[in-house]
Design a protein around this motif. Sequence first.
Motif, PDB file in Angstrom:
ATOM      1  N   TRP A   1       0.830  -1.206   0.000  1.00 35.66           N
ATOM      2  CA  TRP A   1       0.000   0.000   0.000  1.00 35.66           C
ATOM      3  C   TRP A   1       0.866   1.258   0.000  1.00 35.66           C
ATOM      4  CZ3 TRP A   1      -1.193   4.355   2.858  1.00 35.66           C
ATOM      5  CH2 TRP A   1      -2.437   4.940   2.629  1.00 35.66           C
ATOM      6  N   VAL A   2       1.867   1.291   0.873  1.00 40.01           N
ATOM      7  CA  VAL A   2       2.705   2.483   0.978  1.00 40.01           C
ATOM      8  C   VAL A   2       3.583   2.646  -0.259  1.00 40.01           C
ATOM      9  CG1 VAL A   2       4.554   3.590   2.287  1.00 40.01           C
ATOM     10  CG2 VAL A   2       2.679   2.450   3.479  1.00 40.01           C
ATOM     11  N   ALA A   3       4.172   1.538  -0.728  1.00 42.01           N
ATOM     12  CA  ALA A   3       5.057   1.629  -1.887  1.00 42.01           C
ATOM     13  C   ALA A   3       4.321   2.137  -3.117  1.00 42.01           C
ATOM     14  CB  ALA A   3       5.687   0.271  -2.172  1.00 42.01           C
ATOM     15  N   ALA A   4       3.021   1.848  -3.211  1.00 44.03           N
ATOM     16  CA  ALA A   4       2.235   2.314  -4.355  1.00 44.03           C
ATOM     17  C   ALA A   4       1.912   3.795  -4.262  1.00 44.03           C
ATOM     18  CB  ALA A   4       0.945   1.510  -4.461  1.00 44.03           C
ATOM     19  N   ARG A   5       2.002   4.381  -3.087  1.00 45.31           N
ATOM     20  CA  ARG A   5       1.604   5.772  -2.891  1.00 45.31           C
ATOM     21  C   ARG A   5       2.772   6.729  -2.702  1.00 45.31           C
ATOM     22  NH1 ARG A   5      -2.479   2.744  -1.881  1.00 45.31           N
ATOM     23  NH2 ARG A   5      -4.616   3.533  -1.954  1.00 45.31           N
ATOM     24  N   VAL A   6       3.891   6.248  -2.215  1.00 45.69           N
ATOM     25  CA  VAL A   6       5.031   7.117  -1.936  1.00 45.69           C
ATOM     26  C   VAL A   6       6.095   6.872  -2.996  1.00 45.69           C
ATOM     27  CG1 VAL A   6       6.776   7.783  -0.266  1.00 45.69           C
ATOM     28  CG2 VAL A   6       4.518   7.031   0.528  1.00 45.69           C
ATOM     29  N   ARG A   7       6.304   7.844  -3.838  1.00 47.09           N
ATOM     30  CA  ARG A   7       7.318   7.737  -4.889  1.00 47.09           C
ATOM     31  C   ARG A   7       8.467   8.676  -4.537  1.00 47.09           C
ATOM     32  NH1 ARG A   7       4.525   5.637  -9.417  1.00 47.09           N
ATOM     33  NH2 ARG A   7       2.963   4.237  -8.556  1.00 47.09           N
TER      34      ARG A   7
ATOM     35  N   SER B   1       3.812  12.020   3.782  1.00 42.68           N
ATOM     36  CA  SER B   1       2.683  11.231   3.282  1.00 42.68           C
ATOM     37  C   SER B   1       1.862  10.629   4.410  1.00 42.68           C
ATOM     38  CB  SER B   1       3.207  10.104   2.371  1.00 42.68           C
ATOM     39  OG  SER B   1       3.918  10.624   1.277  1.00 42.68           O
ATOM     40  N   GLY B   2       2.162  10.996   5.646  1.00 37.91           N
ATOM     41  CA  GLY B   2       1.418  10.479   6.783  1.00 37.91           C
ATOM     42  C   GLY B   2       1.824   9.076   7.196  1.00 37.91           C
ATOM     43  N   VAL B   3       3.007   8.626   6.774  1.00 39.20           N
ATOM     44  CA  VAL B   3       3.471   7.270   7.052  1.00 39.20           C
ATOM     45  C   VAL B   3       4.583   7.305   8.094  1.00 39.20           C
ATOM     46  CG1 VAL B   3       4.534   5.194   6.067  1.00 39.20           C
ATOM     47  CG2 VAL B   3       2.876   6.513   4.726  1.00 39.20           C
ATOM     48  N   ILE B   4       4.456   6.445   9.106  1.00 41.44           N
ATOM     49  CA  ILE B   4       5.492   6.285  10.135  1.00 41.44           C
ATOM     50  C   ILE B   4       6.179   4.949   9.885  1.00 41.44           C
ATOM     51  CG2 ILE B   4       6.001   6.296  12.590  1.00 41.44           C
ATOM     52  CD1 ILE B   4       4.694   8.875  11.506  1.00 41.44           C
TER      53      ILE B   4
ATOM     54  N   ARG C   1       3.028   2.520  10.039  1.00 45.16           N
ATOM     55  CA  ARG C   1       1.690   2.975  10.405  1.00 45.16           C
ATOM     56  C   ARG C   1       1.283   4.035   9.397  1.00 45.16           C
ATOM     57  NH1 ARG C   1      -0.711   6.868  13.809  1.00 45.16           N
ATOM     58  NH2 ARG C   1       1.297   7.654  14.552  1.00 45.16           N
ATOM     59  N   ALA C   2       0.116   3.856   8.769  1.00 48.23           N
ATOM     60  CA  ALA C   2      -0.311   4.763   7.712  1.00 48.23           C
ATOM     61  C   ALA C   2      -1.807   4.988   7.808  1.00 48.23           C
ATOM     62  CB  ALA C   2       0.048   4.188   6.341  1.00 48.23           C
ATOM     63  N   PRO C   3      -2.288   6.122   7.308  1.00 47.50           N
ATOM     64  CA  PRO C   3      -3.729   6.380   7.331  1.00 47.50           C
ATOM     65  C   PRO C   3      -4.483   5.345   6.516  1.00 47.50           C
ATOM     66  CG  PRO C   3      -2.579   7.985   5.947  1.00 47.50           C
ATOM     67  CD  PRO C   3      -1.535   7.218   6.683  1.00 47.50           C
TER      68      PRO C   3
ATOM     69  N   GLY D   1       3.814   4.896  17.988  1.00 50.04           N
ATOM     70  CA  GLY D   1       4.865   5.367  17.094  1.00 50.04           C
ATOM     71  C   GLY D   1       4.430   6.580  16.305  1.00 50.04           C
ATOM     72  N   ASP D   2       5.309   7.571  16.239  1.00 52.83           N
ATOM     73  CA  ASP D   2       5.003   8.784  15.494  1.00 52.83           C
ATOM     74  C   ASP D   2       6.290   9.319  14.875  1.00 52.83           C
ATOM     75  OD1 ASP D   2       6.389   9.818  17.652  1.00 52.83           O
ATOM     76  OD2 ASP D   2       4.643  10.773  18.570  1.00 52.83           O
ATOM     77  N   GLU D   3       6.233  10.546  14.385  1.00 53.64           N
ATOM     78  CA  GLU D   3       7.401  11.127  13.729  1.00 53.64           C
ATOM     79  C   GLU D   3       8.583  11.243  14.691  1.00 53.64           C
ATOM     80  OE1 GLU D   3       6.518  14.757  11.746  1.00 53.64           O
ATOM     81  OE2 GLU D   3       4.851  13.920  10.586  1.00 53.64           O
ATOM     82  N   SER D   4       8.307  11.522  15.956  1.00 55.88           N
ATOM     83  CA  SER D   4       9.373  11.672  16.928  1.00 55.88           C
ATOM     84  C   SER D   4      10.077  10.344  17.203  1.00 55.88           C
ATOM     85  CB  SER D   4       8.821  12.258  18.229  1.00 55.88           C
ATOM     86  OG  SER D   4       9.863  12.513  19.147  1.00 55.88           O
ATOM     87  N   SER D   5       9.323   9.236  17.243  1.00 59.59           N
ATOM     88  CA  SER D   5       9.958   7.937  17.471  1.00 59.59           C
ATOM     89  C   SER D   5      10.774   7.505  16.261  1.00 59.59           C
ATOM     90  CB  SER D   5       8.905   6.882  17.825  1.00 59.59           C
ATOM     91  OG  SER D   5       7.965   6.727  16.787  1.00 59.59           O
ATOM     92  N   ASP D   6      10.334   7.887  15.051  1.00 57.65           N
ATOM     93  CA  ASP D   6      11.153   7.637  13.860  1.00 57.65           C
ATOM     94  C   ASP D   6      12.441   8.456  13.909  1.00 57.65           C
ATOM     95  OD1 ASP D   6       9.672   5.704  12.611  1.00 57.65           O
ATOM     96  OD2 ASP D   6       8.947   6.977  10.976  1.00 57.65           O
ATOM     97  N   LEU D   7      12.338   9.698  14.391  1.00 55.04           N
ATOM     98  CA  LEU D   7      13.522  10.536  14.554  1.00 55.04           C
ATOM     99  C   LEU D   7      14.509   9.881  15.515  1.00 55.04           C
ATOM    100  CD1 LEU D   7      15.219  13.158  14.499  1.00 55.04           C
ATOM    101  CD2 LEU D   7      13.634  14.103  16.194  1.00 55.04           C
ATOM    102  N   TYR D   8      13.997   9.339  16.614  1.00 50.96           N
ATOM    103  CA  TYR D   8      14.852   8.657  17.585  1.00 50.96           C
ATOM    104  C   TYR D   8      15.585   7.483  16.922  1.00 50.96           C
ATOM    105  CZ  TYR D   8      16.170   5.873  21.691  1.00 50.96           C
ATOM    106  OH  TYR D   8      16.867   5.138  22.621  1.00 50.96           O
ATOM    107  N   ALA D   9      14.853   6.660  16.175  1.00 56.01           N
ATOM    108  CA  ALA D   9      15.470   5.511  15.511  1.00 56.01           C
ATOM    109  C   ALA D   9      16.515   5.949  14.489  1.00 56.01           C
ATOM    110  CB  ALA D   9      14.395   4.663  14.830  1.00 56.01           C
ATOM    111  N   THR D  10      16.245   7.063  13.803  1.00 56.70           N
ATOM    112  CA  THR D  10      17.222   7.598  12.862  1.00 56.70           C
ATOM    113  C   THR D  10      18.484   8.033  13.593  1.00 56.70           C
ATOM    114  OG1 THR D  10      15.401   8.373  11.454  1.00 56.70           O
ATOM    115  CG2 THR D  10      17.573   9.306  11.042  1.00 56.70           C
TER     116      THR D  10
END
Length: 567
Positions: free
Chosen positions: A320-326, A388-391, A417-419, A446-455
């Motif tokens: 689903w995500v790969a089809a929407r996020v280019r 794109s609203g994807v975590i 996690r995606a809408p 999980g949200d943008e901040s937790s992705d930032l932490y993992a990065t």
Amino acid sequence: MLTRYDHDLRVEAGFASEKGRRPDNQDYVGICFGPSGAGALQGVVAAVADGVGGHKGGRAAAETAVRAFMEGYYAQPETIGVIRAAARSLEAANAWIAAQGRVDPTLQGMATTFSAAILSRRAAFVVHVGDTRVYRLNAGGLELLTQDHIVGGGDFATLRRAMGFEEALLFDQASISLALHDRFLICSDGVHGSLRNRALRGMLGERRSPQETAETIVEAALRAGSSDNATALVLDVVDLPPADERALSRAIEALPIREWPAVGETLDGFRLESVLSEGRYSLLMRATDLQTGRSLALKFPHARVAEDETYRLAFVNEAWVAARVRSPFIGEIVELPPGRQTRLYSAMPFYEGETLEQRLRRKPSVGLAEGQLIATRLSRAVATLHRSGVIHRDVKPDNVILLREGGLKLVDLGVCRAPRLDDFTSQEIPGTPSYMAPELFQGAVGDESSDLYATGVTIYRMFTGAYPYGEVEPFSKPRFGRPQPLCAKRPDLPAWLDLAVRKAIAVDPRDRFGDVLEFGFEIENGAARSGPAPLRKQSLYERNPLAFWQGLCLLLACLLIASLALR
């Protein structure tokens, strides 16, 4: 050449029509991308009609059929669906043609064959009557989608059905799934009556523009001795809208999970070349698509997760995500044609390069310049998902591919996690423990901040090979104290880099950067923003080594004399 492009569907079209040896051209061709403001569900309509020879008003019947069908189709409410809207429009056009043939002496007996293709979202719908034809060319070859309504053959063939013959119209209709790069040909009998399927397949397979291809086909039909009008309309599916999550779920649920295949096997037209990686739940293999020659990476689930809904959900998420996020920084999923796949697996392009984890295992260690470039690109990849609203929820070196030509791909969106997508249950904490933010262990989704932490943890490990808070074992309850400074493990790295990484991996989300782009900007421009290093007073040894050693020798001599005097 005509083009339709929007966020749903992109189609390119071209057509050619010649009278040939006939005194006039009774064929009519039409393409309509929909009136301004038309909904995406109505799609693109392409049609060819061939006025019946020997009857008055053949050309008028062909033109009326195409125009009335298109106007009627787009006038129907979208809620009734494509097939019902097409059927109503075709029946109304037929009734009008039949009525005109009865009341107007100059049009007595007017009739026409008719074939149309409607491309809507991810499906093609065909309506057809007579002996015009609709073909589709895809990876499986050339397929005839219509059946001629004729009796007899050769010079003695006569039409059984046509628009205008009767007030009650009998017509064929069908629907098929669309695939990327499908090519459709709609043509009159002046084309297919002179050219065999092999010749049509060859000209369509050259993949020149639709306009050039249509002209080539018509010219070839006339050279082959066609005694009728020759018309060809070519449609190319250039881009498709993404599948909705319900369609993806249904498709994935229908695919069985089987034992892992072996190297050397051929599966669904893929030759399995080698094993790229093997994990607890999946096997990644390099494969060659025998239809296209393209190298792919196929990911197979382990048979023991056959009843695991969570694992199937991961496949839905990724597709689903790969089809929407280019994005040049996000890994792709290759969509396979309907019916080709016989078991559950996902197909991805094979990226030449290595994972960031593999890079960490070889010498030399990642330097500042190389690390800055990787960190900046990784930040942009994560930011692309966030827009794109994807975590992602599983950013780590294993999921970062460093391309041989210098690019970067962030892959493995299975736990994202995606809408509009179902999420994992609260008991299933998605991600890899050593890269998970403290709040995730407290039940956060999980949200943008937790992705930032993992990065941030990924970049810390890229430079040091270690984890800032130590390695976290699965199912354990980690304690987050003070992270070990980056400079303690890599004294060659600047202090500004240590400060940026420590802010990204702060225990409290409120102490982190506002978003991952801010972190990436700090990494990319940290040296310029930190200013020159403060001046430090040089030691005597740095200023004058000779004087340093002379003074040291004098001091030692004095100590020796004092020691002898005390004795």
